[in-house]
Motif scaffolding. Structure first.
Motif, short mmCIF file in Angstrom:
data_model
loop_
_atom_site.label_atom_id
_atom_site.label_comp_id
_atom_site.label_asym_id
_atom_site.label_seq_id
_atom_site.Cartn_x
_atom_site.Cartn_y
_atom_site.Cartn_z
N PRO A 1 0.80 -1.22 0.00
CA PRO A 1 0.00 0.00 0.00
C PRO A 1 0.83 1.28 0.00
CG PRO A 1 -0.01 -1.00 2.18
CD PRO A 1 0.68 -1.97 1.26
N LEU A 2 0.35 2.23 -0.78
CA LEU A 2 0.88 3.60 -0.80
C LEU A 2 -0.32 4.52 -0.64
CD1 LEU A 2 3.18 5.72 -1.46
CD2 LEU A 2 2.37 5.56 -3.83
N THR A 3 -0.33 5.32 0.40
CA THR A 3 -1.51 6.13 0.70
C THR A 3 -1.28 7.61 0.39
OG1 THR A 3 -0.80 6.16 3.02
CG2 THR A 3 -2.47 4.54 2.40
N LEU A 4 -2.37 8.38 0.47
CA LEU A 4 -2.37 9.81 0.19
C LEU A 4 -2.60 10.59 1.48
CD1 LEU A 4 -4.66 9.79 -2.98
CD2 LEU A 4 -2.17 9.61 -2.89
N ILE A 5 -2.35 11.89 1.42
CA ILE A 5 -2.64 12.79 2.53
C ILE A 5 -3.41 14.01 2.01
CG2 ILE A 5 -0.70 12.14 4.02
CD1 ILE A 5 0.77 14.65 2.89
N PRO A 6 -4.16 14.67 2.88
CA PRO A 6 -4.73 15.96 2.51
C PRO A 6 -3.62 17.02 2.53
CG PRO A 6 -5.32 15.42 4.77
CD PRO A 6 -4.58 14.24 4.22
N LEU A 7 -3.10 17.36 1.39
CA LEU A 7 -1.92 18.22 1.29
C LEU A 7 -2.16 19.63 1.82
CD1 LEU A 7 -0.89 17.07 -2.28
CD2 LEU A 7 0.56 16.82 -0.26
N TRP A 8 -3.41 20.04 1.95
CA TRP A 8 -3.72 21.42 2.35
C TRP A 8 -3.64 21.64 3.85
CZ3 TRP A 8 -7.16 17.89 0.34
CH2 TRP A 8 -8.17 17.43 1.17
N ALA B 1 -2.81 15.81 7.62
CA ALA B 1 -1.91 14.88 6.94
C ALA B 1 -1.22 13.97 7.95
CB ALA B 1 -0.88 15.65 6.13
N ALA B 2 -0.78 14.54 9.07
CA ALA B 2 -0.13 13.74 10.11
C ALA B 2 -1.08 12.70 10.67
CB ALA B 2 0.38 14.66 11.22
N ALA B 3 -2.33 13.11 10.88
CA ALA B 3 -3.33 12.17 11.41
C ALA B 3 -3.57 11.02 10.43
CB ALA B 3 -4.64 12.91 11.70
N GLU B 4 -3.58 11.34 9.12
CA GLU B 4 -3.81 10.30 8.11
C GLU B 4 -2.61 9.35 8.03
OE1 GLU B 4 -6.30 8.32 5.39
OE2 GLU B 4 -6.64 9.74 7.01
N VAL B 5 -1.39 9.89 8.18
CA VAL B 5 -0.21 9.02 8.22
C VAL B 5 -0.32 8.04 9.38
CG1 VAL B 5 2.27 8.98 8.72
CG2 VAL B 5 1.36 10.60 7.04
N VAL C 1 9.62 22.86 1.48
CA VAL C 1 10.16 22.10 2.61
C VAL C 1 11.12 22.93 3.44
CG1 VAL C 1 9.84 19.89 1.45
CG2 VAL C 1 12.02 21.11 1.20
N HIS C 2 11.44 24.15 2.99
CA HIS C 2 12.32 25.01 3.77
C HIS C 2 11.58 25.72 4.90
CE1 HIS C 2 15.51 24.31 0.89
NE2 HIS C 2 14.67 24.61 -0.09
N THR C 3 10.25 25.67 4.90
CA THR C 3 9.46 26.26 5.97
C THR C 3 9.20 25.20 7.04
OG1 THR C 3 7.28 25.61 5.10
CG2 THR C 3 8.30 27.60 4.17
N GLY C 4 8.55 25.63 8.11
CA GLY C 4 8.14 24.68 9.14
C GLY C 4 6.74 24.15 8.92
N ALA C 5 6.12 24.52 7.80
CA ALA C 5 4.72 24.18 7.58
C ALA C 5 4.46 22.68 7.56
CB ALA C 5 4.24 24.81 6.27
N TRP C 6 5.43 21.91 7.06
CA TRP C 6 5.23 20.47 6.92
C TRP C 6 5.67 19.68 8.15
CZ3 TRP C 6 2.11 19.29 3.22
CH2 TRP C 6 2.06 20.08 2.06
N ASP C 7 6.17 20.34 9.17
CA ASP C 7 6.75 19.63 10.30
C ASP C 7 5.81 18.63 10.98
OD1 ASP C 7 9.04 20.94 9.71
OD2 ASP C 7 9.20 22.05 11.60
#
Length: 406
Positions: free
Chosen positions: A172-179, A184-188, A213-219
Motif C-alpha cells: 500500500p501507498l496512501t495519500l494525505i490531505p496536502l492542504w 496529513a499527520a493524522a492520516e499518516v 520544505v524550507h518552511t516549518g509548515a510540513w513539520d
C-alpha cells in the motif's frame, strides 16, 4: 545471469476502478464525488509539460472514452495510462475506455498474473486519477469532500487493492490531505496503524501553491512519518508540472528530462535541514532514475563546504549533503545502465528497482531481461539488494518480500 532475484517494484501504477469513491463516500456526496462517465473527446494536447484535455458533450463528434468527473475537473483515461502490451509505435495520446485497457491495470487478479509474467513478486502502486500525490483533491474547492475522498482512496488501497486477494504481493501507498499538515499527520498515523509504510508527497510543493520544505509548515506531517517509519514517496510529475523548456516543446523533450524535478527536489531536501531535525525520515524518488545523482552530490558537498556561510544553510545543515543522502534518500530506476556503472558513487543501499507497469515507459514484460543486461557486471549480493533487499528494508516487508498487512 544464472539467476535473477524476484523483483520488488517500488513504482508501478493502479488505474482506479469506477466504484472507488461512489462505493465509499457518504450518500450525499456520491453524485458530487469522483465518478466515471463515457463521453467524446473534443480536444487534447500535451505541450510544454502541460496535459490539457477537453471533454465533449453527448452527441458531439470525436473518439469516445471514459472520463473521471469531479467538480470542474474532467480527466480522461488515456492510452498512456495503460500502454503495456502495445507496440511502441502504436502508443499515442488518445482517450480509451476500461474495456480497451489491459485488465491488470485495475484488477487485482489480472495484475498478479501480469506480475508473474514479468518476474515480479511484489509491487508498490501510485494512483492515476488522484494524480501522483493526490493533488486532485487539493485543487478541489470542497475541502470536506476532498478529505473524505483521500480517506476513501486510502481505505480502498489498503482493504481492496492490497487486500486478501493480493496475498501480500501488492504494497500500500496512501495519500494525505496536502492542504493541512495536521490532518496529513493524522492520516499518516491512521494508515501506519494498519501496516502502511509509504505515503505519496509532491516533489516540489510550491508548484501546487503549497509551502516549500524550507518552511516549518510540513513539520507535523514529517514528524508523523519520522515517528511511524513511513517513507515519503515522490513520483515524477507529482508537482503537476513535468520538466520542459518552452510552451511549444513536444512531449519528447519532457520525456527525456523527466528526472529534472527529482534533481531539484533532492537538493531542496538536502539543504532544508529536515533530515537533521527528523533523523528517522526517509524519502524516495520514483521513476527519477539514478545516473544524475553522483554529480549533484559532488556539487552539493562543494557548495556546503565553500558557500554555506552566505548560502543560508550553515545554521541548519551540519553535515555534508552526501552523508545525509546516504542515510535518508533513495533513488528508483527501471532502465539506467549509466547509473549502475557508477553505483559506487551513489551507494548500493540507496538504489531500488521498478517496472513502471502499465505506463508507456514500462519495461514489462522484459524487466528481468533489462535488469540482467544492466546488472550483469555486479556481484550477486549487490543485485539482490537493488532488486529486492533495499525495498524490503525501506518498506517494512517480510523477509519473503511481502506486505504483512495490519
Amino acid at each position: 545471469m544464472e539467476t535473477f532475484p524476484e523483483i520488488i517494484s517500488v513504482d508501478d501504477h493502479t488505474v482506479e476502478p469506477p466504484g472507488v469513491w461512489r462505493d465509499r463516500l457518504p450518500s450525499k456526496y456520491r453524485d458530487s464525488g469522483p465518478r466515471v462517465v463515457r463521453a467524446p473527446l473534443k480536444e487534447m494536447t500535451f505541450l510544454g509539460g502541460r496535459f490539457a484535455p477537453v471533454m465533449g458533450a453527448p452527441g458531439d463528434e470525436g473518439p469516445v472514452g471514459d472520463w473521471w468527473v469531479y467538480g470542474d475537473l474532467h480527466r480522461p483515461l488515456t492510452r498512456l495510462d495503460t500502454a503495456v502490451g502495445y507496440d511502441r509505435d502504436e502508443i499515442r495520446l488518445e482517450v480509451i475506455t476500461y474495456e480497451q485497457m489491459r485488465p491488470g491495470s485495475y484488477g487485482v487478479a489480472d495484475r498478479l498474473a501480469d506480475m508473474d509474467v514479468n518476474h515480479v513478486q511484489s509491487a508498490l502502486c501510485f494512483p492515476t486519477f488522484p494524480r501522483f500525490c493526490g493533488q486532485t483533491f487539493t485543487e478541489a474547492k470542497d475541502r470536506e469532500l476532498g478529505l473524505l475522498c483521500v480517506r476513501a482512496y486510502n481505505d480502498w488501497m489498503v482493504e481492496e487493492w492490497c487486500g486478501p486477494e493480493a496475498r501480500g504481493r501488492l504494497i500500500p501507498l496512501t495519500l494525505i490531505p496536502l492542504w493541512d499538515a495536521e490532518l496529513a499527520a493524522a492520516e499518516v498515523r491512521r494508515n501506519a496503524a494498519r501496516g502502511v509504510r509509504a505515503v505519496a508527497f509532491s516533489e516540489i510543493p510550491p508548484h501546487l501553491g503549497l509551502p516549500s520544505v524550507h518552511t516549518g509548515a510540513w513539520d507535523p506531517f514529517l514528524a508523523a512519518c519520522d515517528e511511524t517509519g513511513t517513507v515519503v514517496a515522490m513520483h515524477i510529475g507529482s508537482s503537476s508540472r513535468m520538466p520542459s523548456t518552452s510552451a511549444d516543446a513536444p512531449p519528447a523533450v519532457g520525456s527525456t528530462i523527466t528526472f529534472a524535478n527529482c534533481c531539484f527536489s533532492m537538493v531542496d531536501w538536502l539543504m532544508s535541514g529536515k533530515f537533521e531535525r527528523f533523523p528517522n525520515l526517509r524519502v524516495m524518488y520514483a521513476e527519477g532514475q539514478i545516473g544524475w545523482i553522483p554529480y549533484i552530490l559532488e556539487r552539493a558537498d562543494v557548495v556546503w563546504e565553500e558557500n554555506r556561510g552566505w548560502g543560508g544553510v550553515a545554521d541548519k545543515v551540519r553535515r555534508p549533503p552526501s552523508e545525509l543522502f546516504a542515510e535518508h534518500v533513495h533513488g528508483c530506476f527501471f532502465d539506467d545502465a549509466f547509473g549502475l556503472r557508477n553505483l559506487d558513487a551513489i551507494g548500493v543501499g540507496n538504489v531500488l528497482y521498478e517496472t513502471d507497469y502499465p505506463h508507456s515507459d514500462s519495461t514489462w514484460p522484459r524487466s528481468r531481461e533489462v535488469g540482467e543486461a544492466q546488472m550483469g557486471h555486479l556481484p550477486a549480493d549487490v543485485v539482490e539488494r537493488i532488486v529486492r533487499g533495499n525495498a524490503i528494508e525501506l518498506l517494512g516487508l517480510t523477509e519473503d518480500g511481502l506486505w504483512a498487512g495490519p
